[in-house]
Design a protein around this motif. Structure first.
Motif, PDB file in Angstrom:
ATOM      1  N   PRO A  11       6.253  -8.924 -23.048  1.00 58.44           N
ATOM      2  CA  PRO A  11       7.127  -7.806 -23.146  1.00 58.44           C
ATOM      3  C   PRO A  11       8.382  -8.099 -22.358  1.00 58.44           C
ATOM      4  CG  PRO A  11       5.316  -7.207 -21.884  1.00 58.44           C
ATOM      5  CD  PRO A  11       5.061  -8.549 -22.494  1.00 58.44           C
ATOM      6  N   LEU A  12       8.474  -9.406 -21.792  1.00 57.68           N
ATOM      7  CA  LEU A  12       9.645  -9.447 -20.931  1.00 57.68           C
ATOM      8  C   LEU A  12      10.591 -10.243 -21.628  1.00 57.68           C
ATOM      9  CD1 LEU A  12      11.126  -9.704 -18.220  1.00 57.68           C
ATOM     10  CD2 LEU A  12       9.833 -11.942 -17.739  1.00 57.68           C
ATOM     11  N   ARG A  19       9.657  -4.390 -22.019  1.00 56.40           N
ATOM     12  CA  ARG A  19       9.799  -3.343 -23.347  1.00 56.40           C
ATOM     13  C   ARG A  19      11.186  -2.729 -23.432  1.00 56.40           C
ATOM     14  NH1 ARG A  19       4.864  -3.210 -20.449  1.00 56.40           N
ATOM     15  NH2 ARG A  19       3.093  -4.177 -21.926  1.00 56.40           N
ATOM     16  N   ASP A  20      11.375  -1.664 -23.318  1.00 56.75           N
ATOM     17  CA  ASP A  20      12.721  -0.840 -23.521  1.00 56.75           C
ATOM     18  C   ASP A  20      13.364  -0.623 -21.825  1.00 56.75           C
ATOM     19  OD1 ASP A  20      12.974  -1.182 -26.226  1.00 56.75           O
ATOM     20  OD2 ASP A  20      11.889   0.709 -26.337  1.00 56.75           O
ATOM     21  N   ARG A  21      12.641  -1.006 -21.003  1.00 56.27           N
ATOM     22  CA  ARG A  21      12.902  -0.572 -19.344  1.00 56.27           C
ATOM     23  C   ARG A  21      13.784  -1.961 -19.071  1.00 56.27           C
ATOM     24  NH1 ARG A  21       8.451   0.445 -14.866  1.00 56.27           N
ATOM     25  NH2 ARG A  21      10.112   0.500 -12.818  1.00 56.27           N
ATOM     26  N   LEU A  22      14.954  -1.329 -18.636  1.00 56.35           N
ATOM     27  CA  LEU A  22      15.961  -2.485 -17.812  1.00 56.35           C
ATOM     28  C   LEU A  22      15.559  -2.572 -16.419  1.00 56.35           C
ATOM     29  CD1 LEU A  22      18.495  -4.023 -18.009  1.00 56.35           C
ATOM     30  CD2 LEU A  22      19.766  -1.878 -17.095  1.00 56.35           C
ATOM     31  N   LEU A  23      15.141  -3.945 -16.050  1.00 59.59           N
ATOM     32  CA  LEU A  23      14.926  -4.219 -14.605  1.00 59.59           C
ATOM     33  C   LEU A  23      16.247  -4.136 -13.673  1.00 59.59           C
ATOM     34  CD1 LEU A  23      12.597  -7.262 -15.010  1.00 59.59           C
ATOM     35  CD2 LEU A  23      11.779  -4.937 -14.807  1.00 59.59           C
ATOM     36  N   ALA A  31       7.031  -3.240 -13.171  1.00 59.82           N
ATOM     37  CA  ALA A  31       7.124  -3.011 -14.687  1.00 59.82           C
ATOM     38  C   ALA A  31       5.554  -3.441 -15.234  1.00 59.82           C
ATOM     39  CB  ALA A  31       8.289  -4.076 -15.138  1.00 59.82           C
ATOM     40  N   GLY A  32       4.854  -3.869 -14.316  1.00 57.56           N
ATOM     41  CA  GLY A  32       3.377  -3.987 -14.778  1.00 57.56           C
ATOM     42  C   GLY A  32       2.864  -5.483 -14.879  1.00 57.56           C
ATOM     43  N   LEU A  82       6.919 -19.518 -13.131  1.00 57.53           N
ATOM     44  CA  LEU A  82       6.875 -18.352 -13.884  1.00 57.53           C
ATOM     45  C   LEU A  82       5.516 -18.412 -14.922  1.00 57.53           C
ATOM     46  CD1 LEU A  82       8.198 -15.518 -14.440  1.00 57.53           C
ATOM     47  CD2 LEU A  82       9.252 -16.758 -16.161  1.00 57.53           C
ATOM     48  N   ASN A  83       4.576 -17.534 -14.802  1.00 61.43           N
ATOM     49  CA  ASN A  83       3.500 -17.623 -15.394  1.00 61.43           C
ATOM     50  C   ASN A  83       3.787 -16.892 -16.714  1.00 61.43           C
ATOM     51  OD1 ASN A  83       1.782 -19.261 -13.667  1.00 61.43           O
ATOM     52  ND2 ASN A  83       1.660 -17.303 -12.534  1.00 61.43           N
ATOM     53  N   ASP A  84       2.908 -17.227 -17.809  1.00 60.68           N
ATOM     54  CA  ASP A  84       2.809 -16.205 -18.930  1.00 60.68           C
ATOM     55  C   ASP A  84       2.479 -14.892 -18.766  1.00 60.68           C
ATOM     56  OD1 ASP A  84       3.394 -18.605 -20.727  1.00 60.68           O
ATOM     57  OD2 ASP A  84       1.242 -18.852 -21.230  1.00 60.68           O
ATOM     58  N   TRP A  85       3.038 -14.064 -19.363  1.00 64.80           N
ATOM     59  CA  TRP A  85       2.691 -12.612 -18.836  1.00 64.80           C
ATOM     60  C   TRP A  85       1.289 -12.185 -19.218  1.00 64.80           C
ATOM     61  CZ3 TRP A  85       6.277  -8.784 -17.614  1.00 64.80           C
ATOM     62  CH2 TRP A  85       5.928  -7.549 -17.792  1.00 64.80           C
ATOM     63  N   PRO A  86       0.619 -11.607 -18.233  1.00 67.07           N
ATOM     64  CA  PRO A  86      -0.907 -11.402 -18.515  1.00 67.07           C
ATOM     65  C   PRO A  86      -0.951 -10.781 -19.935  1.00 67.07           C
ATOM     66  CG  PRO A  86      -0.055 -10.754 -16.282  1.00 67.07           C
ATOM     67  CD  PRO A  86       1.150 -11.176 -17.176  1.00 67.07           C
ATOM     68  N   ARG A  87      -2.184 -11.083 -20.462  1.00 65.61           N
ATOM     69  CA  ARG A  87      -2.780 -10.359 -21.801  1.00 65.61           C
ATOM     70  C   ARG A  87      -3.021  -8.898 -21.611  1.00 65.61           C
ATOM     71  NH1 ARG A  87      -6.222 -15.056 -25.082  1.00 65.61           N
ATOM     72  NH2 ARG A  87      -4.480 -16.617 -25.005  1.00 65.61           N
ATOM     73  N   ASP A  88      -3.423  -8.758 -20.472  1.00 66.39           N
ATOM     74  CA  ASP A  88      -3.986  -7.294 -20.221  1.00 66.39           C
ATOM     75  C   ASP A  88      -3.128  -6.354 -19.505  1.00 66.39           C
ATOM     76  OD1 ASP A  88      -4.187  -8.681 -17.797  1.00 66.39           O
ATOM     77  OD2 ASP A  88      -6.147  -7.988 -17.034  1.00 66.39           O
ATOM     78  N   ALA A  89      -1.631  -6.983 -19.324  1.00 66.28           N
ATOM     79  CA  ALA A  89      -0.834  -6.102 -18.732  1.00 66.28           C
ATOM     80  C   ALA A  89      -0.028  -5.429 -19.946  1.00 66.28           C
ATOM     81  CB  ALA A  89       0.180  -6.894 -18.002  1.00 66.28           C
TER      82      ALA A  89
END
Length: 205
Positions: free
Chosen positions: A109-110, A122-126, A182-183, A198-205
């Protein structure tokens, strides 16, 4: 060289011209009318994506880092050779053209928008400062690979040496905090003695 140049003799005029004309690049003397222009750059970044080249007689490493952290894209000591200034301008314009290709970097989602120089989950601006964004972008371009400290220092701060301060560690820590909020708690790994990954986004996040 075919440039159309607009000149401002004080920072108020420079701000107005920046907003009104949206130039392709800004070449900025750090001391304008006795005022330190560095204080204005972060505000300009909210209004314009034009690359900023700072010319200055303040050449210490800490001053250079401060200038780049404020949002400047390049920092050149005075007196500077006109040929080098022109070369730096061309390089920044090429970089900007590459960013305007519309490339998006995605990791779950990043999403990293290289045109807007912003990242969203997602739709949240960092809420990233300019160097935090550049750090995330450099890691994302090599996602899954270890990026050497020297590579990050050169790419993000244009430093060819290890600073005595913990410049890189501090920025990685801030970036981790914002990603965690952001999760994604474990997105950036430290590879001791080498760099970061930089790792892959965690599947459970």
């Amino acid at each position: 060289h075919g440039y159309h140049v607009t000149i401002a003799h004080d920072l108020e005029s420079a701000t107005k011209r920046l907003l009104d004309r949206q130039p392709d690049i800004v070449v900025l003397d750090r001391l304008v009318g006795g005022e330190d222009a560095i204080a204005r750059i972060e505000g300009w970044r909210a209004e314009s994506r034009a690359p900023i080249l700072v010319l200055t007689s303040l050449t210490g490493v800490h001053e250079r880092i401060r200038g780049l952290d404020s949002g400047a894209d390049d920092y050149l000591a005075k007196p500077a050779d006109p040929g080098e200034i022109d070369a730096r301008i061309r390089a920044l314009l090429r970089r900007g053209a590459g960013q305007q290709s519309g490339d998006m970097l995605r990791n779950g989602p990043l999403g990293i928008d290289r045109l807007r120089r912003e990242a969203r989950v997602r739709d949240r601006l960092l809420p990233l400062h300019p160097r935090e964004y550049r750090l995330l972008e450099e890691l994302a371009l090599r996602q899954g690979d270890v990026v050497a400290r020297s590579t990050l220092l050169k790419s993000v701060w244009d430093l060819n040496f290890e600073p005595r301060t913990k410049l890189l560690e501090v920025h990685v820590s801030r970036l981790r905090t914002k990603l965690r909020d952001a999760g994604a708690a474990s997105l950036i790994d430290t590879v001791r003695g080498t760099g970061y990954r930089l790792n892959d986004w965690p599947r459970d996040a």
